[in-house]
Design a protein around this motif. Structure first.
Motif, PDB file in Angstrom:
ATOM      1  N   PRO A 291       0.686  -3.971   2.084  1.00 46.89           N
ATOM      2  CA  PRO A 291       0.907  -2.581   2.498  1.00 46.89           C
ATOM      3  C   PRO A 291       1.406  -1.711   1.354  1.00 46.89           C
ATOM      4  O   PRO A 291       2.066  -2.198   0.442  1.00 46.89           O
ATOM      5  CB  PRO A 291       1.959  -2.706   3.607  1.00 46.89           C
ATOM      6  N   GLU A 292       1.058  -0.427   1.449  1.00 47.50           N
ATOM      7  CA  GLU A 292       1.416   0.532   0.410  1.00 47.50           C
ATOM      8  C   GLU A 292       2.079   1.749   1.042  1.00 47.50           C
ATOM      9  O   GLU A 292       1.666   2.219   2.106  1.00 47.50           O
ATOM     10  CB  GLU A 292       0.172   0.997  -0.342  1.00 47.50           C
ATOM     11  N   VAL A 293       3.108   2.262   0.367  1.00 43.25           N
ATOM     12  CA  VAL A 293       3.731   3.522   0.766  1.00 43.25           C
ATOM     13  C   VAL A 293       3.655   4.445  -0.440  1.00 43.25           C
ATOM     14  O   VAL A 293       4.153   4.110  -1.528  1.00 43.25           O
ATOM     15  CB  VAL A 293       5.193   3.327   1.198  1.00 43.25           C
ATOM     16  N   LYS A 294       3.006   5.586  -0.253  1.00 42.71           N
ATOM     17  CA  LYS A 294       2.773   6.506  -1.362  1.00 42.71           C
ATOM     18  C   LYS A 294       3.126   7.931  -0.942  1.00 42.71           C
ATOM     19  O   LYS A 294       3.232   8.245   0.245  1.00 42.71           O
ATOM     20  CB  LYS A 294       1.299   6.465  -1.773  1.00 42.71           C
ATOM     21  N   LYS A 295       3.265   8.787  -1.955  1.00 43.89           N
ATOM     22  CA  LYS A 295       3.500  10.210  -1.714  1.00 43.89           C
ATOM     23  C   LYS A 295       2.178  10.969  -1.856  1.00 43.89           C
ATOM     24  O   LYS A 295       1.273  10.551  -2.582  1.00 43.89           O
ATOM     25  CB  LYS A 295       4.519  10.739  -2.711  1.00 43.89           C
ATOM     26  N   PRO A 296       2.073  12.106  -1.169  1.00 36.87           N
ATOM     27  CA  PRO A 296       0.861  12.929  -1.332  1.00 36.87           C
ATOM     28  C   PRO A 296       0.632  13.260  -2.801  1.00 36.87           C
ATOM     29  O   PRO A 296       1.583  13.518  -3.550  1.00 36.87           O
ATOM     30  CB  PRO A 296       1.203  14.188  -0.528  1.00 36.87           C
ATOM     31  N   GLY A 297      -0.631  13.197  -3.215  1.00 35.07           N
ATOM     32  CA  GLY A 297      -0.993  13.479  -4.595  1.00 35.07           C
ATOM     33  C   GLY A 297      -1.028  12.255  -5.495  1.00 35.07           C
ATOM     34  O   GLY A 297      -1.599  12.313  -6.594  1.00 35.07           O
ATOM     35  N   GLU A 298      -0.431  11.155  -5.045  1.00 35.15           N
ATOM     36  CA  GLU A 298      -0.453   9.931  -5.861  1.00 35.15           C
ATOM     37  C   GLU A 298      -1.809   9.242  -5.755  1.00 35.15           C
ATOM     38  O   GLU A 298      -2.581   9.469  -4.828  1.00 35.15           O
ATOM     39  CB  GLU A 298       0.670   8.981  -5.440  1.00 35.15           C
ATOM     40  N   SER A 299      -2.070   8.358  -6.708  1.00 33.11           N
ATOM     41  CA  SER A 299      -3.303   7.571  -6.698  1.00 33.11           C
ATOM     42  C   SER A 299      -3.023   6.187  -6.138  1.00 33.11           C
ATOM     43  O   SER A 299      -1.864   5.737  -6.073  1.00 33.11           O
ATOM     44  CB  SER A 299      -3.868   7.457  -8.116  1.00 33.11           C
ATOM     45  N   LEU A 300      -4.104   5.498  -5.719  1.00 32.98           N
ATOM     46  CA  LEU A 300      -3.940   4.176  -5.126  1.00 32.98           C
ATOM     47  C   LEU A 300      -5.254   3.415  -5.224  1.00 32.98           C
ATOM     48  O   LEU A 300      -6.337   3.988  -5.083  1.00 32.98           O
ATOM     49  CB  LEU A 300      -3.531   4.296  -3.659  1.00 32.98           C
ATOM     50  N   LYS A 301      -5.127   2.108  -5.427  1.00 34.73           N
ATOM     51  CA  LYS A 301      -6.282   1.205  -5.373  1.00 34.73           C
ATOM     52  C   LYS A 301      -5.868   0.001  -4.556  1.00 34.73           C
ATOM     53  O   LYS A 301      -4.876  -0.655  -4.880  1.00 34.73           O
ATOM     54  CB  LYS A 301      -6.686   0.781  -6.786  1.00 34.73           C
ATOM     55  N   ILE A 302      -6.608  -0.283  -3.488  1.00 35.28           N
ATOM     56  CA  ILE A 302      -6.353  -1.483  -2.696  1.00 35.28           C
ATOM     57  C   ILE A 302      -7.518  -2.438  -2.884  1.00 35.28           C
ATOM     58  O   ILE A 302      -8.632  -2.030  -3.250  1.00 35.28           O
ATOM     59  CB  ILE A 302      -6.119  -1.164  -1.198  1.00 35.28           C
ATOM     60  N   SER A 303      -7.264  -3.725  -2.637  1.00 32.59           N
ATOM     61  CA  SER A 303      -8.279  -4.714  -2.968  1.00 32.59           C
ATOM     62  C   SER A 303      -8.573  -5.673  -1.829  1.00 32.59           C
ATOM     63  O   SER A 303      -7.817  -5.788  -0.859  1.00 32.59           O
ATOM     64  CB  SER A 303      -7.836  -5.503  -4.203  1.00 32.59           C
ATOM     65  N   CYS A 304      -9.686  -6.365  -1.983  1.00 30.83           N
ATOM     66  CA  CYS A 304     -10.202  -7.307  -0.986  1.00 30.83           C
ATOM     67  C   CYS A 304     -10.791  -8.491  -1.753  1.00 30.83           C
ATOM     68  O   CYS A 304     -11.837  -8.350  -2.402  1.00 30.83           O
ATOM     69  CB  CYS A 304     -11.261  -6.587  -0.160  1.00 30.83           C
TER      70      CYS A 304
END
Lengths: 118, 108
Positions: A9-22
């Motif tokens: 799980p990820e918790v981020k702020k608006p405007g931040e970047s993110l990469k999730i994986s599988c």
């Protein structure tokens, strides 16, 4: 045994970047499409897009085109879903699923909860 | 885009009863490209039925699917406690692939 194991799980702020994986295992990764599906809180399933690891051909739902990017690393047998600038409305569980061509999604990851909040 | 409309939104039944779930498409879909998924609380969806009427591996025979054109049906002959869940139909014959909004089968 076919397995798709997603990142945590990820918790981020608006405007931040993110990469999730599988991370895929138990089959020839390069020969099966991988799909991404969004499920917003207490809502249904929405198709985000798919990618073919053999040639990195990616296709997106019009609703998500330009909002996310799907990629693969065949050496790691891993597919990824990426955002450049998150919005609060991106808060959801995101599932990856194996998609044999012309067939339905026969194996699913456990889901990654993405929470975007200021 | 093919819109799938599922009905009813919620189905309240008792264990042992028969459940009939409907999925209607906004345009004709080749039945080869219709699937049904089950989602239990806190779990990922799992494939139940594909090609409109074929059970996926390990799915008990109390689950059956039928339909063609724009009308498709998922039936559960005798509800077991583990069948109380949300069910989604999907079409993957025409991009963008789409899902119905789901039918929740809950205990009466």
């Amino acid at each position: 045994e076919v397995q798709l194991v997603q990142s945590g799980p990820e918790v981020k702020k608006p405007g931040e970047s993110l990469k999730i994986s599988c991370k895929a295992s138990g089959y020839d990764f390069s020969k099966f499409w991988i799909a991404w599906v969004r499920q917003m809180p207490e809502k249904g399933l929405e198709w985000v897009g798919v990618i073919y690891p053999g040639d990195s051909d990616a296709r997106y739902s019009p609703s998500f085109q330009g909002q996310v990017s799907i990629s693969v690393d065949t050496s790691l047998t891993t597919a990824s879903l990426q955002w450049i600038s998150l919005k609060a409305s991106d808060t959801a569980i995101y599932y990856c699923a194996r998609h044999p061509y012309g067939r339905p999604y026969d194996s699913w990851g456990q889901g990654t909860l993405v929470t975007v909040s200021s | 885009e093919v819109v799938l409309t599922q009905s009813p939104g919620t189905l309240s039944l008792s264990p042992g009863e028969r459940a009939t779930l409907s999925c209607r498409a906004s345009q004709s879909v080749n039945s080869l490209y219709i699937a049904w998924y089950q989602q239990r609380p806190g779990q990922a969806p799992r494939l139940l039925i594909y090609g409109s009427s074929n059970r996926a591996t390990g799915i008990p025979d109390r689950f059956s699917g039928s339909g063609s054109g724009t009308d498709f049906t998922l039936s559960i002959s005798r509800l077991e406690p583990e069948d109380f869940a949300v069910y989604f139909c999907q079409q993957f014959g025409s991009s963008p692939w789409t899902f119905g909004q789901g039918t929740k089968v809950d205990i009466k």
